[in-house]
Design an enzyme around this catalytic site. Structure first.
Site, PDB file in Angstrom:
ATOM      1  N   LYS A 155      26.805  22.303  -3.493  1.00 49.08           N
ATOM      2  CA  LYS A 155      25.746  21.697  -4.307  1.00 49.08           C
ATOM      3  C   LYS A 155      26.389  20.798  -5.361  1.00 49.08           C
ATOM      4  O   LYS A 155      27.263  21.248  -6.108  1.00 49.08           O
ATOM      5  CB  LYS A 155      24.936  22.824  -4.969  1.00 49.08           C
ATOM      6  CG  LYS A 155      23.850  22.345  -5.904  1.00 49.08           C
ATOM      7  CD  LYS A 155      23.088  23.519  -6.491  1.00 49.08           C
ATOM      8  CE  LYS A 155      22.117  23.099  -7.560  1.00 49.08           C
ATOM      9  NZ  LYS A 155      21.604  24.240  -8.321  1.00 49.08           N
TER      10      LYS A 155
ATOM     11  N   PRO B 211      23.016  15.507 -12.025  1.00 46.25           N
ATOM     12  CA  PRO B 211      24.295  15.810 -11.372  1.00 46.25           C
ATOM     13  C   PRO B 211      25.138  16.803 -12.165  1.00 46.25           C
ATOM     14  O   PRO B 211      25.020  16.886 -13.389  1.00 46.25           O
ATOM     15  CB  PRO B 211      24.991  14.448 -11.366  1.00 46.25           C
ATOM     16  CG  PRO B 211      24.469  13.748 -12.581  1.00 46.25           C
ATOM     17  CD  PRO B 211      23.064  14.251 -12.795  1.00 46.25           C
TER      18      PRO B 211
END
Ligand SMILES: Cc1cc2nc3c(=O)[nH]c(=O)nc-3n(C[C@H](O)[C@H](O)[C@H](O)COP(=O)(O)OP(=O)(O)OC[C@H]3O[C@@H](n4cnc5c(N)ncnc54)[C@H](O)[C@@H]3O)c2cc1C
Length: 503
Positions: free
Chosen positions: A81, A99
């Site tokens: 991820k 992010p």
């Protein structure tokens, strides 16, 4: 402390993610018979059965345990991820990524964010994601671990995992049992307390077996068997800000994107998560029961899956908030027993980790001294409250007005800390991280900009650099990041080559 005052028996109540993470950490550090650690769990009760998406801090925990990453990924059928993708949060049809890892680089002692805001003010509204390697890689479905290369974005890629919660608990159980933790199957029927000070002294299982302890770690989930049902520590209810109080979860077969992201899609009365694993997708709809019924939420989820359902719906009820004291007398609550906020930023497993780390830092003997306990509770309160405010930002800063749910969250008054953070950002676009709060300025910037909060000005310091120089340096950053993303392999190709659970 005197040697004969040390803890002799630690009892962990509950064998979900919280229980087994705690057991693993204690097994790792309390070696050589320092103290006995017993974990009691009930297969009949089971675990909450969700909790699959993490943040990069889990790597600190894994390193502490000395786990082999490929083995861990394979056995938990995990994927990688790089970001969370928020779809339809600011407005229907809009999406952005939050992010892990920074945007661009700071220049001349001024934050990169300030330079980006200046370009924005000049009307050159370059896509913020183009300055983040994690975002570009996520968009292109690529992944690799950092290669350590200095002066390259590839040298320090921040990443986390998405794993099967049941397999994760199983994995940590094997780890813990190999390090001397004893597992005791059975349902706890009663709890005994010392009549003088209220300390828990033992728990009695339905079988009649008694398990005694000096320290009890309550990992019994939402019910808070010891911390609430026994010690009545109290619960602070945050549902005026985090209104979702139900979730329906349902795994399905793989389908659609395999990009290394958890997707959070805003829905008419809540939001839907989509978590890709190696063998299936984890899905769920977290919603407000005041705005949608259980049946409607379940049908909505079923109609918005990328694959075929693999199980019947798992309905979960909760109240956002926190135990007023997560450590009370000789009971420390960790995991859902200590509090719960919806997993919008995948923060719950991290809070388990923080609870464990702080417990190790303030490890007690049988004196259970109050200043240390108070300190633990203050630190945990800080952690929870700062995360709470970050979550509320996702709701407050929206332009959505398509349902009463979105009207409520857009208009609601927010806690002072968040109100101040938004006001300071709206002024010159500055973000200040308070002490060790979990989410850093990159995270706040990603969500502020992503949700459409636009500052009135930018940090005057950026004008020290000429506009032409600014444009040149920003173009260079975009180019370095784009070139770095291009050399990364595909996400699934990386997994197949290194840690394939299915092969
Ligand atoms: C809808 C939802 C989605 C989530 N998604 C995420 C996510 O993406 N990322 C993330 O970080 N976190 C997420 N979380 C949070 C995460 O699931 C939990 O933090 C994590 O699973 C820890 O749960 P737990 O171990 O505290 O409780 P549980 O899993 O409920 O375990 C409780 C344990 O206590 C035992 N027990 C209870 N009563 C007794 C008794 N009387 N006798 C014996 N044993 C008993 C049970 O058998 C069980 O073993 C999510 C939570 C929810 C509700």
């Amino acid at each position: 402390m005197t040697a004969n005052n040390r803890l002799r028996n630690i009892v962990i109540v509950g064998g979900g993610t919280a229980g087994w993470m705690t057991a693993a950490a204690l097994g790792r550090y309390l070696k050589d018979g320092y103290t006995k650690v017993t974990l009691v769990e009930s297969e009949a009760i089971g675990t909450v059965g969700v909790g699959e998406s993490t943040i990069p801090q889990i790597n600190i925990f894994n390193r502490m345990l000395g786990l082999d990453e490929n083995d861990f990924v394979r056995k938990t059928k995990a994927t990688y991820k790089l970001a969370i993708e928020f779809v339809d949060w600011k407005a229907i049809g809009h999406s952005y990524h939050h992010p892990f890892g920074p945007y661009g680089i700071d220049m001349e002692a001024v934050s990169f964010h300030a330079y980006w805001l200046k370009l924005h003010a000049l009307g050159e509204d370059h896509d913020l994601g183009a300055y983040s390697l994690n975002v570009l890689a996520a968009r292109q479905d690529r992944f690799m671990r950092p290669n350590g290369q200095p002066n390259s974005p590839l040298g320090s890629i921040a990443y986390a995992y998405q794993f099967d919660a049941g397999l994760y608990a199983r994995y940590l159980r094997d780890y813990s049992e190999a390090r001397g933790v004893t597992r005791q199957e059975g349902k706890i029927a009663t709890v005994q307390q010392n009549p003088l000070n209220g300390h828990v002294t033992s728990v009695t299982l339905e079988s009649g077996q008694v398990v005694e302890g000096d320290l009890f770690i309550d990992c019994s989930g939402f019910r808070g068997l010891l911390i609430e049902q026994t010690l009545k520590a109290g619960y602070e209810d945050w549902s005026q800000w985090l209104v979702n109080d139900r979730a329906v979860a349902m795994p399905c077969t793989l389908g659609g994107s395999t990009a290394p992201v958890t997707r959070a899609t805003a829905r008419p009365a809540g939001w839907q998560w989509r978590i890709p694993l190696q063998h299936r997708l984890g899905n769920g709809y977290a919603y407000s029961s005041a705005h949608i019924s259980e049946d409607e939420a379940t049908s909505f989820l079923l109609a918005h899956l990328d694959g075929e359902p693999l199980a019947s719906p798992n309905h979960i009820r909760f109240t956002a908030g926190r135990r007023k004291k997560s450590w009370d007398r000789n009971v420390v609550a960790i995991g859902l027993a200590a509090g719960f906020m919806e997993p919008l930023e995948s923060q719950s497993i991290h809070l388990i980790q923080v609870g464990i780390a702080r417990l190790l830092a303030m490890f007690p003997d049988r004196d259970f001294r109050q200043p240390d306990i108070d300190r633990y509770n203050r630190v945990m309160t800080f952690e929870y409250e700062k995360i709470r405010d970050f979550l509320i930002l996702h709701y407050k800063a929206t332009t959505r007005n398509d349902t009463p749910y979105w009207d409520y969250v857009r208009e609601m008054p927010v806690p002072d800390y968040l109100a101040d953070k938004m006001a300071v950002f709206e002024s010159y676009g500055r973000i200040f991280r308070e002490n060790e709060e979990l989410f850093n300025d990159t995270s706040w910037f990603a969500v502020m900009v992503g949700q459409g909060v636009v500052p009135k000005g930018y940090d005057p310091m950026v004008d020290v650099m000429s506009d032409d120089e600014l444009r040149r340096r920003m173009a260079e950053i975009r180019s370095v990041i784009a070139r770095s993303a291009e050399v990364m392999p595909g996400h699934m190709a990386f997994i197949r080559a290194n840690c394939d659970a299915m092969g």
